[in-house]
Design an enzyme around this catalytic site. Structure first.
Site, short mmCIF file in Angstrom:
data_model
loop_
_atom_site.label_atom_id
_atom_site.label_comp_id
_atom_site.label_asym_id
_atom_site.label_seq_id
_atom_site.Cartn_x
_atom_site.Cartn_y
_atom_site.Cartn_z
N HIS A 153 37.32 42.42 40.04
CA HIS A 153 37.01 42.72 38.64
C HIS A 153 37.93 41.91 37.74
O HIS A 153 38.83 41.21 38.21
CB HIS A 153 37.10 44.22 38.34
CG HIS A 153 38.48 44.79 38.48
ND1 HIS A 153 38.76 46.13 38.28
CD2 HIS A 153 39.69 44.23 38.79
CE1 HIS A 153 40.05 46.35 38.45
NE2 HIS A 153 40.63 45.22 38.76
N SER A 180 41.02 44.44 43.42
CA SER A 180 41.70 43.80 42.30
C SER A 180 42.63 42.70 42.82
O SER A 180 42.19 41.77 43.48
CB SER A 180 42.45 44.86 41.49
OG SER A 180 42.94 44.35 40.28
#
Length: 208
Positions: free
Chosen positions: A130, A105
């Site tokens: 993501h 992330s």
């Protein structure tokens, strides 16, 4: 005893001999003297403040010498990660990034945002990209406001990843639609890192 207190008690101490006798450092403070910063664990406002302060201190200490950030993080708060990102881009020294364990992330974005040619991953580390996550409860109008904010953040994060990886915005948008895990070699092929390090080069090991 809290988990944080227990963790602090487990930090090793390093004792050095000086002209004034012995001096003890916790291991992270000692490594900071070598311009090594550790970004370990979830990224929140407290961690961001500590990392930003270390970056600014090392820039003031020597604006011409590289700084290295070792990353082992599952990600965290987007705004906290962006504070670190902006500071990395703002300061004069090149900031090298090294993934150990995982960079997921926001951790992956910070890994990718190191200085060109100076982004590394160890061979068994994992990288995950993501789209930003968010949840909000309240009135419908407020939910709509927060949904639009998440979309704005997603667009900006995609732009940053595209800039540092060389991938197109369309590719980034598609590949971050869901959790997208990559090995160190795959992360290198994607442009998230420049090199996969099996061993440290001998010439980079300097005696203290």
């Amino acid at each position: 005893m809290s988990i944080v207190t227990k963790a602090l008690n487990l930090v090793p101490m390093v004792v050095e001999q000086t002209s004034r006798g012995e001096r003890a450092y916790d291991i992270y403070s000692r490594l900071l003297k070598e311009r090594l910063i550790f970004l370990v664990g979830p990224i929140d406002d407290h961690m961001a403040n500590v990392i930003v302060a270390q970056l600014l201190f090392l820039e003031a200490d020597n604006p011409e010498k590289d700084i290295s950030i070792y990353i082992n993080s599952p990600g965290g708060v987007v705004t906290a990660g962006m504070a670190i990102y902006d500071t990395m881009q703002y300061i004069k020294p090149d900031v090298s990034t090294i993934c150990v364990g995982q960079a997921a992330s926001m951790g992956a974005l910070l890994l990718a945002s190191g200085a060109a040619g100076k982004r590394y991953a160890l061979p068994n580390s994992r990288v995950m990209i993501h789209q930003p996550l968010g949840g909000f409860q309240g009135q419908a109008t407020d939910i709509d406001i927060h949904a639009r904010e998440i979309l704005t953040l997603r667009s900006r994060l995609n732009e940053i990843l595209a800039k540092h990886t060389g991938q197109s915005l369309e590719t980034i948008a598609r590949d971050t639609e869901r959790d997208n895990f990559k090995s160190a070699v795959d992360a290198q092929a994607y442009g998230l890192v420049d090199h996969v390090l099996e061993r440290r080069p001998e010439e980079s090991i300097q005696p203290s």
